[in-house]
Each structure stands twice: as structure tokens, then as C-alpha cells.
Design an enzyme around this catalytic site. Structure first.
Site, PDB file in Angstrom:
ATOM      1  CB  THR A   1      -0.904  -0.015   1.258  1.00  0.00           C
ATOM      2  OG1 THR A   1      -1.508   1.264   1.411  1.00  0.00           O
ATOM      3  CG2 THR A   1      -0.117  -0.307   2.531  1.00  0.00           C
ATOM      4  CG  ASP A   2      -1.162   4.926  -1.016  1.00  0.00           C
ATOM      5  OD1 ASP A   2      -1.702   4.308  -0.074  1.00  0.00           O
ATOM      6  OD2 ASP A   2      -1.781   5.740  -1.731  1.00  0.00           O
ATOM      7  CD  GLU A   3      -3.345   3.457   4.518  1.00  0.00           C
ATOM      8  OE1 GLU A   3      -3.103   3.363   5.733  1.00  0.00           O
ATOM      9  OE2 GLU A   3      -4.487   3.432   4.046  1.00  0.00           O
TER      10      GLU A   3
ATOM     11  CE1 TYR B   1      -3.374  -2.687   5.843  1.00  0.00           C
ATOM     12  CE2 TYR B   1      -3.088  -0.351   5.325  1.00  0.00           C
ATOM     13  CZ  TYR B   1      -3.239  -1.669   4.913  1.00  0.00           C
ATOM     14  OH  TYR B   1      -3.260  -1.961   3.570  1.00  0.00           O
TER      15      TYR B   1
ATOM     16  CE  LYS C   1      -0.032  -4.628   3.048  1.00  0.00           C
ATOM     17  NZ  LYS C   1      -0.445  -5.982   2.552  1.00  0.00           N
TER      18      LYS C   1
HETATM   19  P1  NAD Z   1      -9.791  -7.476   2.516  1.00  0.00           P
HETATM   20  O1  NAD Z   1      -9.764  -7.166   3.972  1.00  0.00           O
HETATM   21  O2  NAD Z   1     -11.019  -7.229   1.719  1.00  0.00           O
HETATM   22  O3  NAD Z   1      -9.391  -9.016   2.289  1.00  0.00           O
HETATM   23  C1  NAD Z   1      -8.374  -9.654   2.986  1.00  0.00           C
HETATM   24  C2  NAD Z   1      -8.539 -11.154   2.793  1.00  0.00           C
HETATM   25  O4  NAD Z   1      -7.460 -11.816   3.482  1.00  0.00           O
HETATM   26  C3  NAD Z   1      -9.836 -11.706   3.365  1.00  0.00           C
HETATM   27  O5  NAD Z   1     -10.456 -12.569   2.428  1.00  0.00           O
HETATM   28  C4  NAD Z   1      -9.391 -12.474   4.612  1.00  0.00           C
HETATM   29  O6  NAD Z   1     -10.247 -13.571   4.919  1.00  0.00           O
HETATM   30  C5  NAD Z   1      -7.995 -12.918   4.220  1.00  0.00           C
HETATM   31  N1  NAD Z   1      -7.127 -13.169   5.372  1.00  0.00           N
HETATM   32  C6  NAD Z   1      -6.940 -12.383   6.462  1.00  0.00           C
HETATM   33  N2  NAD Z   1      -6.092 -12.966   7.322  1.00  0.00           N
HETATM   34  C7  NAD Z   1      -5.710 -14.134   6.752  1.00  0.00           C
HETATM   35  C8  NAD Z   1      -4.823 -15.175   7.161  1.00  0.00           C
HETATM   36  N3  NAD Z   1      -4.164 -15.133   8.330  1.00  0.00           N
HETATM   37  N4  NAD Z   1      -4.657 -16.244   6.343  1.00  0.00           N
HETATM   38  C9  NAD Z   1      -5.324 -16.313   5.155  1.00  0.00           C
HETATM   39  N5  NAD Z   1      -6.197 -15.357   4.737  1.00  0.00           N
HETATM   40  C10 NAD Z   1      -6.374 -14.281   5.527  1.00  0.00           C
HETATM   41  O7  NAD Z   1      -8.539  -6.682   1.920  1.00  0.00           O
HETATM   42  P2  NAD Z   1      -8.361  -5.987   0.499  1.00  0.00           P
HETATM   43  O8  NAD Z   1      -8.888  -4.620   0.579  1.00  0.00           O
HETATM   44  O9  NAD Z   1      -8.827  -6.909  -0.548  1.00  0.00           O
HETATM   45  O10 NAD Z   1      -6.764  -5.871   0.472  1.00  0.00           O
HETATM   46  C11 NAD Z   1      -5.978  -6.913  -0.090  1.00  0.00           C
HETATM   47  C12 NAD Z   1      -4.520  -6.527  -0.008  1.00  0.00           C
HETATM   48  O11 NAD Z   1      -4.305  -5.306  -0.713  1.00  0.00           O
HETATM   49  C13 NAD Z   1      -4.011  -6.295   1.414  1.00  0.00           C
HETATM   50  O12 NAD Z   1      -2.710  -6.816   1.492  1.00  0.00           O
HETATM   51  C14 NAD Z   1      -3.992  -4.764   1.548  1.00  0.00           C
HETATM   52  O13 NAD Z   1      -3.005  -4.364   2.459  1.00  0.00           O
HETATM   53  C15 NAD Z   1      -3.658  -4.365   0.133  1.00  0.00           C
HETATM   54  N6  NAD Z   1      -4.121  -3.038  -0.300  1.00  0.00           N
HETATM   55  C16 NAD Z   1      -5.429  -2.705  -0.144  1.00  0.00           C
HETATM   56  C17 NAD Z   1      -5.889  -1.479  -0.626  1.00  0.00           C
HETATM   57  C18 NAD Z   1      -7.335  -1.078  -0.494  1.00  0.00           C
HETATM   58  O14 NAD Z   1      -7.673   0.068  -0.805  1.00  0.00           O
HETATM   59  N7  NAD Z   1      -8.230  -1.954  -0.076  1.00  0.00           N
HETATM   60  C19 NAD Z   1      -4.985  -0.588  -1.232  1.00  0.00           C
HETATM   61  C20 NAD Z   1      -3.641  -0.971  -1.347  1.00  0.00           C
HETATM   62  C21 NAD Z   1      -3.224  -2.203  -0.890  1.00  0.00           C
HETATM   63  O1  TDX Z   2     -16.294   6.327   8.010  1.00  0.00           O
HETATM   64  C1  TDX Z   2     -15.274   6.810   7.492  1.00  0.00           C
HETATM   65  N1  TDX Z   2     -15.122   8.170   7.405  1.00  0.00           N
HETATM   66  C2  TDX Z   2     -14.030   8.772   6.873  1.00  0.00           C
HETATM   67  O2  TDX Z   2     -13.940  10.002   6.807  1.00  0.00           O
HETATM   68  C3  TDX Z   2     -14.202   5.975   6.985  1.00  0.00           C
HETATM   69  C4  TDX Z   2     -14.300   4.485   7.067  1.00  0.00           C
HETATM   70  C5  TDX Z   2     -13.098   6.589   6.448  1.00  0.00           C
HETATM   71  N2  TDX Z   2     -13.002   7.944   6.402  1.00  0.00           N
HETATM   72  C6  TDX Z   2     -11.803   8.559   5.800  1.00  0.00           C
HETATM   73  C7  TDX Z   2     -10.473   8.047   6.312  1.00  0.00           C
HETATM   74  C8  TDX Z   2      -9.588   8.139   5.083  1.00  0.00           C
HETATM   75  O3  TDX Z   2      -9.049   9.441   4.964  1.00  0.00           O
HETATM   76  O4  TDX Z   2     -11.837   8.204   4.413  1.00  0.00           O
HETATM   77  C9  TDX Z   2     -10.534   7.898   3.912  1.00  0.00           C
HETATM   78  C10 TDX Z   2     -10.524   6.471   3.404  1.00  0.00           C
HETATM   79  O5  TDX Z   2     -10.669   5.628   4.535  1.00  0.00           O
HETATM   80  P1  TDX Z   2     -10.630   4.033   4.401  1.00  0.00           P
HETATM   81  O6  TDX Z   2     -11.649   3.591   3.420  1.00  0.00           O
HETATM   82  O7  TDX Z   2     -10.661   3.468   5.782  1.00  0.00           O
HETATM   83  O8  TDX Z   2      -9.219   3.822   3.693  1.00  0.00           O
HETATM   84  P2  TDX Z   2      -7.728   4.206   4.130  1.00  0.00           P
HETATM   85  O9  TDX Z   2      -7.595   4.384   5.576  1.00  0.00           O
HETATM   86  O10 TDX Z   2      -7.289   5.354   3.257  1.00  0.00           O
HETATM   87  O11 TDX Z   2      -6.964   2.851   3.697  1.00  0.00           O
HETATM   88  C11 TDX Z   2      -7.327   2.170   2.480  1.00  0.00           C
HETATM   89  O12 TDX Z   2      -6.414   2.436   1.451  1.00  0.00           O
HETATM   90  C12 TDX Z   2      -5.119   1.926   1.589  1.00  0.00           C
HETATM   91  C13 TDX Z   2      -7.400   0.660   2.716  1.00  0.00           C
HETATM   92  O13 TDX Z   2      -8.296   0.405   3.780  1.00  0.00           O
HETATM   93  C14 TDX Z   2      -6.036   0.078   2.999  1.00  0.00           C
HETATM   94  O14 TDX Z   2      -6.123  -1.333   3.085  1.00  0.00           O
HETATM   95  C15 TDX Z   2      -5.118   0.441   1.876  1.00  0.00           C
HETATM   96  O15 TDX Z   2      -3.827   0.020   2.155  1.00  0.00           O
END
Ligand code: NAD
Ligand code: TDX
Length: 355
Positions: free
Chosen positions: A133-135, A158, A162
Site C-alpha cells: 500500500t501507499d500508506e 496497519y 505492511k
Molecule cells: P480485505 O480485507 O477485503 O481481504 C483480505 C482477505 O485476506 C480476506 O479474504 C481475509 O479472509 C484474508 N485473510 C486475512 N487474514 C488471513 C490469514 N491469516 N490467512 C489467510 N487469509 C487471511 O482486503 P483488500 O482490501 O482486498 O486488500 C488486499 C490486499 O491489498 C491487502 O494486502 C492490503 O493491504 C492491500 N491493499 C489494499 C488497498 C485497499 O484500498 N483496499 C490498497 C492498497 C493495498
Molecule cells: O467512516 C469513514 N469516514 C471517513 O472520513 C471511513 C471508514 C473513512 N473515512 C476517511 C479516512 C480516510 O481518509 O476516508 C478515507 C478512506 O478511509 P478508508 O476507506 O478506511 O481507507 P484508508 O484508511 O485510506 O486505507 C485504504 O487504502 C489503503 C485501505 O483500507 C487500505 O487497506 C489500503 O492500504
């Protein structure tokens, strides 16, 4: 045999991005291999997201925990590539209880790396792709962009977990020569996203007439990428990327949270035929997230230049499509909006309301 013809182990494939990636592979004519999906099915994992491919003869699902030495999978399947999505992914949950973030994101990644190292030995025709992630880069000011060269500065449990996993993955390349790649991606949105993340949460709350909780002043900025564009980037890296390389992936779609929530309200009004005011009056500013990063934005020029990838959707089009999906797939939404989700949301919202 190339990676596109072989068996790919996907971790976390029942989650939001992992399931989209699996669907994208089965739709991709260049992919003629098999997929083994290992997922623990935590609250965020949902097999309903994969129902349409559950019986595909080239797909195998294994309920399993990446923290339990996954080496036996290598004996059972001829795994050529790993695409590692499995993680605890929600920042707010990591603030309330970091425990699973440490064990899954750090220890789980370590166990997977060890399995790959010991099973693949010195093979060079294999690939371990780590989804990050960019975070991990922390928070930007008004100017500038994250690139592959940005220093690490994680600020939540988190993002620290990562960052730690990124360092381990890179260490396995430098120390053991394991052929790894890493992508650091911006915020994803699209179908099948668990409704604790900003966009699906706002859509659900708006439809139910509940408050739309915007943290702090709502001026934090995120760079949104449609999940299908992310899947396309991962495929490019897996098939064309060079071992040891990192790729920054972003949507070129910077927007403040409050503007995004207003856009969701406008599009919901257009899609449902209800007055926009029905939704926008629900916007409610609540206590800020502790350590809330102010701005994320990605300069994705490396992956564009070297691998020919670029995002294909504008935020408005992608968001409209996502809203239509969420309106049309009530069974999926209702199945995840139960039990633990509701407990978490109520607890979280009550906590944020106490200014
Ligand atoms: P998500 O939370 O929707 O899915 C995570 C999945 O991992 C789930 O299906 C969960 O059951 C599984 N999991 C959790 N713990 C586990 C374990 N111990 N063993 C096996 N499976 C397990 O997450 P997502 O949003 O799909 O994110 C996927 C990946 O992408 C993550 O690594 C996250 O850090 C990264 N990422 C997410 C975003 C975003 O905006 N969602 C952005 C950048 C990177
Ligand atoms: O209820 C809310 N109100 C609000 O203002 C929630 C859930 C979020 N927010 C804000 C927080 C953030 O600035 O919105 C922005 C986005 O929040 P999230 O959806 O929780 O995402 P973020 O914290 O940016 O992280 C997401 O992007 C990077 C994913 O959850 C991560 O897994 C990924 O790595």
C-alpha cells in the site's frame, strides 16, 4: 512454461481485491493456468464473491491461515507464482486492536516467504508478488507524490505492519535471491468491497438514511483506483516485471473525502431518482481518526513507462458503476452486513461520535 500457463497461489482471494484479481484472471485470454486460493475467511473474506467460479476445474479453494506454515501446499500443487493479498486491511480496526495485523501481515508474510524459499530453493522461473500500500510512505503535504523511491514513514499499526512485510519481502530478494516484486497501491474501490471502507460504507449508510461519518474536517485526500485497474497492474507486474523491483500504482484521481462523499450523494440521487438532499443532509463530521494521514497521491510513471500500464476509469464513471453494482447485488451486501460487521460499526460509530 510461462507464469500465465502455470499454477498461481493467491492468498486472501476471498477478500475484496483478491477476488477481483481471480475474476480478472479467468476473464483474461492470456491466462491458461490454474488458481489455488488460500483464505482464512475472516470477517472480510466471503466465498459469495467467488460463487460464479467456484466450480471452475482450474480453480481450487483452500480454507487456511497463512500463519500456519503453508509449505504443504507446494507439495500438493506445482506452484509457480504467489500473489500475496491476504492481510488485515482496515486502518480503524488496527487502531482498536493491532494484534491480528501483526500476526497476519508480518508473521504470515514471513511464513509464506519461508515456504517459498525452502520449497522453490534456487529456482529463478518463479515469482512472489507482494501486494502493498501507499500508506507505508506516511503522509504527503499539499505538494508532491509518492514514488518507488519515497522513504518509509508508516503512522498506523496497519501501515507499520505492511511496511514491515515489505521490508521482509525485499530482504528475501537480497539475502536469498527469491524472485520477488512489490506493488504499493493507492486506495481501491469497486464491487465486492467490505462496507467498512469509506465508499461502500457511505453508499450503504446513505441508502439506509443513517449518518455519513466524515472524519475530522473532511479535507484528507486519497488517490482512488478502480479495483479492476489494480488487477490489470498486478498482472503486468507478474508477467513483465523484473525480480527485485517495486512499482507504485495509483489512479491519478485525487479527491478530498468530503468532495468524494458529496459525489457519492449526487450519483446516488441520479441512480435512485431520489433528491440529492435526502442523502447529503446525512453528512456528519465526527471525531478524527488518530494519526490520520493528510494526503496520499501516487506518481505511477514507472509502471506506465516500463510495463505499459495505466488506469482506465475516471472516478465518476467508476463510482457510478460501483453504486449500480451495490444497488443490484443486495444479497451479497446483506450477507456481509450481519453479525460482526454490525457490532464493529455500531461500536466504531459511537466511539467517533463522542467529540
Ligand atoms: P480485505 O480485507 O477485503 O481481504 C483480505 C482477505 O485476506 C480476506 O479474504 C481475509 O479472509 C484474508 N485473510 C486475512 N487474514 C488471513 C490469514 N491469516 N490467512 C489467510 N487469509 C487471511 O482486503 P483488500 O482490501 O482486498 O486488500 C488486499 C490486499 O491489498 C491487502 O494486502 C492490503 O493491504 C492491500 N491493499 C489494499 C488497498 C485497499 O484500498 N483496499 C490498497 C492498497 C493495498
Ligand atoms: O467512516 C469513514 N469516514 C471517513 O472520513 C471511513 C471508514 C473513512 N473515512 C476517511 C479516512 C480516510 O481518509 O476516508 C478515507 C478512506 O478511509 P478508508 O476507506 O478506511 O481507507 P484508508 O484508511 O485510506 O486505507 C485504504 O487504502 C489503503 C485501505 O483500507 C487500505 O487497506 C489500503 O492500504
Amino acid at each position: 512454461m510461462s507464469i500465465s500457463e502455470s499454477t498461481i497461489l493467491v492468498t486472501g482471494g476471498a477478500g475484496f481485491i483478491g477476488s477481483s484479481f481471480i475474476h480478472s484472471l479467468f476473464k483474461n485470454p492470456a491466462f491458461t493456468g490454474r488458481i489455488v486460493n488460500i483464505d482464512l475467511l475472516t470477517y472480510a473474506g466471503n466465498l459469495a464473491s467467488l460463487a460464479s467460479i467456484a466450480d471452475n476445474e482450474y480453480y481450487t479453494f483452500i480454507r487456511g491461515d497463512i500463519r500456519d506454515a503453508p509449505a504443504k501446499l507446494f507439495a500438493e500443487f506445482d506452484i509457480r507464482a504467489i500473489v500475496h493479498f491476504a492481510a488485515e486491511s482496515h486502518v480503524d480496526r488496527s487502531i482498536v486492536n493491532p494484534d491480528d495485523f501483526i500476526t497476519t501481515n508480518i508473521v504470515g508474510t514471513y511464513k509464506l516467504l519461508e515456504a517459498a524459499r525452502t520449497q522453490w530453493k534456487d529456482r529463478k522461473d518463479v515469482r512472489f508478488h507482494h501486494i502493498s500500500t501507499d500508506e507505508v510512505f506516511g503522509s504527503l503535504g499539499k505538494e508532491g507524490y509518492f514514488t518507488e523511491e519515497s522513504p518509509y514513514s508508516p503512522r498506523s499499526p496497519y501501515s507499520a505492519s505492511k511496511a514491515s512485510s515489505d521490508h521482509l519481502v525485499r530482504a528475501y530478494f537480497h539475502t536469498y535471491g527469491l524472485p520477488i516484486t512489490i506493488s504499493n497501491c493507492s486506495n481501491n474501490y469497486g464491487p465486492r468491497q467490505f462496507p467498512e471502507k469509506l465508499i461502500p460504507l457511505m453508499i450503504e449508510n446513505a441508502l439506509e438514511g443513517k449518518p455519513l461519518p466524515v472524519y475530522g474536517d473532511g479535507l484528507n485526500i486519497r488517490d482512488w483506483l478502480h479495483v479492476d485497474d489494480h488487477s490489470a497492474a498486478v498482472w503486468k507486474i507478474l508477467t513483465l516485471g523484473n525480480p527485485g523491483e517495486t512499482y507504485a500504482v495509483g489512479g491519478n484521481n485525487e479527491v478530498s473525502n468530503i468532495d468524494l462523499v458529496r459525489l457519492v450523494c449526487r450519483l446516488l440521487a441520479e441512480e435512485t431518482g431520489r433528491p440529492e438532499e435526502n442523502f447529503s443532509r446525512l453528512i456528519s463530521f465526527v471525531k478524527d481518526r488518530p494519526g490520520h494521514d493528510r494526503r496520499y497521491a501516487i506518481d505511477a510513471s514507472k509502471i506506465t513507462r516500463e510495463l505499459g500500464w495505466q488506469p482506465s476509469r475516471t472516478l465518476t464513471n467508476g463510482l457510478r458503476e460501483t453504486i449500480r453494482w451495490q444497488l443490484a447485488n443486495r444479497d451479497w451486501v446483506d450477507s456481509v452486513k450481519s453479525g460482526e460487521y454490525l457490532c464493529w460499526l455500531n461500536e466504531n460509530y459511537l466511539r467517533r461520535g463522542e467529540n
